[in-house]
Design a protein around this motif. Structure first.
Motif, mmCIF file in Angstrom:
data_model
loop_
_atom_site.group_PDB
_atom_site.id
_atom_site.type_symbol
_atom_site.label_atom_id
_atom_site.label_comp_id
_atom_site.label_asym_id
_atom_site.label_seq_id
_atom_site.Cartn_x
_atom_site.Cartn_y
_atom_site.Cartn_z
ATOM 1 N N LEU A 92 -82.617 16.581 0.934
ATOM 2 C CA LEU A 92 -81.818 15.370 1.027
ATOM 3 C C LEU A 92 -81.476 14.876 -0.370
ATOM 4 C CD1 LEU A 92 -83.735 13.461 3.852
ATOM 5 C CD2 LEU A 92 -81.762 14.982 4.079
ATOM 6 N N ARG A 93 -80.269 14.380 -0.530
ATOM 7 C CA ARG A 93 -79.804 13.900 -1.830
ATOM 8 C C ARG A 93 -79.452 12.426 -1.766
ATOM 9 N NH1 ARG A 93 -78.599 19.106 -1.029
ATOM 10 N NH2 ARG A 93 -78.973 20.544 -2.782
ATOM 11 N N ASP A 94 -79.590 11.746 -2.891
ATOM 12 C CA ASP A 94 -79.267 10.319 -2.982
ATOM 13 C C ASP A 94 -77.817 10.085 -2.549
ATOM 14 O OD1 ASP A 94 -79.850 7.589 -3.757
ATOM 15 O OD2 ASP A 94 -78.541 7.932 -5.480
ATOM 16 N N GLY A 95 -77.627 9.155 -1.622
ATOM 17 C CA GLY A 95 -76.294 8.827 -1.150
ATOM 18 C C GLY A 95 -75.832 9.643 0.030
ATOM 19 N N GLU A 96 -76.551 10.684 0.373
ATOM 20 C CA GLU A 96 -76.177 11.541 1.504
ATOM 21 C C GLU A 96 -76.259 10.767 2.818
ATOM 22 O OE1 GLU A 96 -77.957 15.602 3.649
ATOM 23 O OE2 GLU A 96 -78.514 15.088 1.590
ATOM 24 N N GLU A 97 -75.417 11.133 3.775
ATOM 25 C CA GLU A 97 -75.449 10.504 5.100
ATOM 26 C C GLU A 97 -75.772 11.546 6.157
ATOM 27 O OE1 GLU A 97 -72.706 7.217 6.824
ATOM 28 O OE2 GLU A 97 -71.882 9.103 7.579
ATOM 29 N N ILE A 98 -76.711 11.219 7.023
ATOM 30 C CA ILE A 98 -77.049 12.041 8.181
ATOM 31 C C ILE A 98 -76.379 11.397 9.392
ATOM 32 C CG2 ILE A 98 -78.905 12.883 9.657
ATOM 33 C CD1 ILE A 98 -80.767 12.629 7.181
ATOM 34 N N ALA A 99 -75.554 12.156 10.088
ATOM 35 C CA ALA A 99 -74.814 11.632 11.236
ATOM 36 C C ALA A 99 -75.481 12.081 12.533
ATOM 37 C CB ALA A 99 -73.365 12.103 11.191
ATOM 38 N N LEU A 100 -75.916 11.097 13.312
ATOM 39 C CA LEU A 100 -76.450 11.348 14.653
ATOM 40 C C LEU A 100 -75.569 10.582 15.634
ATOM 41 C CD1 LEU A 100 -80.250 10.799 13.894
ATOM 42 C CD2 LEU A 100 -79.072 12.992 14.048
ATOM 43 N N GLY A 101 -74.374 11.068 15.860
ATOM 44 C CA GLY A 101 -73.438 10.341 16.702
ATOM 45 C C GLY A 101 -73.090 9.000 16.084
ATOM 46 N N ASN A 102 -73.290 7.928 16.835
ATOM 47 C CA ASN A 102 -73.011 6.580 16.335
ATOM 48 C C ASN A 102 -74.106 6.051 15.419
ATOM 49 O OD1 ASN A 102 -70.449 5.897 17.542
ATOM 50 N ND2 ASN A 102 -71.512 5.928 19.522
ATOM 51 N N THR A 103 -75.208 6.757 15.320
ATOM 52 C CA THR A 103 -76.285 6.381 14.411
ATOM 53 C C THR A 103 -76.093 7.122 13.089
ATOM 54 O OG1 THR A 103 -77.835 6.003 16.232
ATOM 55 C CG2 THR A 103 -78.777 6.349 14.042
ATOM 56 N N ARG A 104 -76.025 6.386 11.992
ATOM 57 C CA ARG A 104 -75.838 6.980 10.677
ATOM 58 C C ARG A 104 -77.007 6.580 9.778
ATOM 59 N NH1 ARG A 104 -70.467 8.868 10.556
ATOM 60 N NH2 ARG A 104 -70.044 9.335 12.768
ATOM 61 N N ILE A 105 -77.519 7.540 9.039
ATOM 62 C CA ILE A 105 -78.659 7.327 8.148
ATOM 63 C C ILE A 105 -78.236 7.671 6.733
ATOM 64 C CG2 ILE A 105 -81.034 7.958 7.617
ATOM 65 C CD1 ILE A 105 -81.327 8.877 10.537
ATOM 66 N N GLN A 106 -78.224 6.676 5.851
ATOM 67 C CA GLN A 106 -77.901 6.915 4.448
ATOM 68 C C GLN A 106 -79.186 7.051 3.649
ATOM 69 O OE1 GLN A 106 -76.054 3.736 2.276
ATOM 70 N NE2 GLN A 106 -75.409 5.061 0.592
ATOM 71 N N VAL A 107 -79.265 8.094 2.850
ATOM 72 C CA VAL A 107 -80.446 8.376 2.039
ATOM 73 C C VAL A 107 -80.326 7.662 0.695
ATOM 74 C CG1 VAL A 107 -81.791 10.185 0.911
ATOM 75 C CG2 VAL A 107 -80.701 10.634 3.140
ATOM 76 N N LEU A 108 -81.357 6.893 0.335
ATOM 77 C CA LEU A 108 -81.453 6.302 -0.992
ATOM 78 C C LEU A 108 -82.695 6.866 -1.671
ATOM 79 C CD1 LEU A 108 -80.762 2.481 -0.398
ATOM 80 C CD2 LEU A 108 -79.127 4.255 -1.078
ATOM 81 N N HIS A 109 -82.517 7.460 -2.836
ATOM 82 C CA HIS A 109 -83.670 7.941 -3.595
ATOM 83 C C HIS A 109 -84.326 6.736 -4.254
ATOM 84 C CE1 HIS A 109 -85.381 10.553 -7.081
ATOM 85 N NE2 HIS A 109 -86.253 10.447 -6.095
ATOM 86 N N THR A 110 -85.566 6.443 -3.870
ATOM 87 C CA THR A 110 -86.275 5.266 -4.390
ATOM 88 C C THR A 110 -87.649 5.694 -4.932
ATOM 89 O OG1 THR A 110 -86.997 4.775 -2.105
ATOM 90 C CG2 THR A 110 -85.104 3.554 -2.954
ATOM 91 N N PRO A 111 -87.667 6.411 -6.064
ATOM 92 C CA PRO A 111 -88.936 6.876 -6.623
ATOM 93 C C PRO A 111 -89.770 5.723 -7.178
ATOM 94 C CG PRO A 111 -87.154 7.274 -8.169
ATOM 95 C CD PRO A 111 -86.511 6.775 -6.903
ATOM 96 N N GLY A 112 -91.049 6.007 -7.349
ATOM 97 C CA GLY A 112 -91.973 5.020 -7.915
ATOM 98 C C GLY A 112 -93.346 5.184 -7.301
ATOM 99 N N HIS A 113 -93.424 5.056 -5.988
ATOM 100 C CA HIS A 113 -94.689 5.372 -5.312
ATOM 101 C C HIS A 113 -94.964 6.862 -5.465
ATOM 102 C CE1 HIS A 113 -97.914 5.334 -2.384
ATOM 103 N NE2 HIS A 113 -97.290 6.266 -1.687
ATOM 104 N N THR A 114 -93.924 7.647 -5.256
ATOM 105 C CA THR A 114 -93.947 9.078 -5.543
ATOM 106 C C THR A 114 -92.585 9.460 -6.118
ATOM 107 O OG1 THR A 114 -93.121 9.727 -3.361
ATOM 108 C CG2 THR A 114 -95.520 9.554 -3.609
ATOM 109 N N PRO A 115 -92.490 10.574 -6.841
ATOM 110 C CA PRO A 115 -91.200 10.939 -7.437
ATOM 111 C C PRO A 115 -90.115 11.225 -6.407
ATOM 112 C CG PRO A 115 -93.002 12.126 -8.486
ATOM 113 C CD PRO A 115 -93.586 11.446 -7.291
ATOM 114 N N GLU A 116 -90.507 11.735 -5.238
ATOM 115 C CA GLU A 116 -89.527 12.131 -4.232
ATOM 116 C C GLU A 116 -89.262 11.054 -3.173
ATOM 117 O OE1 GLU A 116 -93.416 12.653 -2.433
ATOM 118 O OE2 GLU A 116 -92.636 13.293 -4.385
#
Length: 242
Positions: A92-116
């Motif tokens: 998964l990459r920062d800003g990527e969108e996963i499309a599950l029909g009408n459900t959309r999931i945008q990925v935000l890379h938020t390191p700090g607790h762990t790098p990934e």
């Protein structure tokens, strides 16, 4: 959209199943090893197929069920592209969108607790174009933030955590609901509330960590609880090196 939290009271862990009933596809986020069948049974009860299993980071406090669940149901196992693991996964990459029909999931890379570490901004297009909620993993909790010391180099990770919260999460709409990967009882943060969800606006008003300047934030995170019991063995298992 279907959305169902699963709370593991013994460890203070939370997992989530969400997806589109119309397309009959769903994702499982931060699956716990002990509850794999519960996620699968819930999806089946709603007539949905699990297509994505996502870990917001490589967990250090419990054995993930992500890889096993993905193998069991034939889904993609997903982590941020920087994850240091020895198992196959969909990057998964920062800003990527996963499309599950009408459900959309945008990925935000938020390191700090762990790098990934990632957070997942979820939108239900049947409800509207604006996002509905964000799954913050171990980046932001109710009343607290993730601890930065588990990967090592705690001060550098604390700086990353501050930046992830302030430049990524707090730029989202204040009314956005927040569902973290942990609640009270977890060793992954200090002062985590027993309340399992919140909003960004509420946290900005009441979470003491969010009103601190960066230097103060970093110093405050130097006071962390003992590391999770069996952490090294858990990390080895979750990285596929056991």
């Amino acid at each position: 959209m279907f959305f169902r939290p699963f709370f593991h009271d013994d460890s203070g862990c939370a997992a989530y199943v969400l997806g589109c009933g119309g397309l009959a596809q769903c994702a499982v986020v931060d699956a716990h090893e002990q509850d794999i069948q519960s996620y699968s049974d819930f999806a089946s009860s709603k007539g949905m197929r699990i297509t994505h299993v996502i870990d917001t980071h490589v967990h250090a406090d419990h054995r993930s069920g992500g890889r096993a669940l993905a193998d069991q149901v034939g889904a993609a196992y997903c982590l941020h592209e920087s994850a240091d693991v020895n198992v196959p996964f969909q990057k998964l990459r920062d800003g990527e969108e996963i499309a599950l029909g009408n459900t959309r999931i945008q990925v935000l890379h938020t390191p700090g607790h762990t790098p990934e570490g990632i957070s997942l901004v979820v939108t239900d297009l049947r409800r509207g174009a604006d996002p509905w909620f964000v799954l913050t993993g171990d980046t932001l909790f109710v009343g607290a933030v993730g601890r930065p010391d588990l990967p090592g180099n705690a001060r550098q990770c604390a700086v990353q955590l501050y930046d992830s919260i302030h430049t990524k999460l707090l730029t989202l709409p204040g009314g956005l609901e927040v569902y973290p990967a942990h609640f009270a009882g977890s060793a992954c943060g200090v002062g985590i509330s027993g309340k399992p969800s919140t909003t960004l606006a509420f946290e900005l008003r009441w979470n003491p960590m969010l009103s601190m300047a960066k230097d103060e934030f970093v110093e405050a995170l130097s006071d962390v609880p003992p590391k999770p019991v069996g952490m090294d063995a858990i990390l080895q298992a979750n990285r596929g090196r056991a």
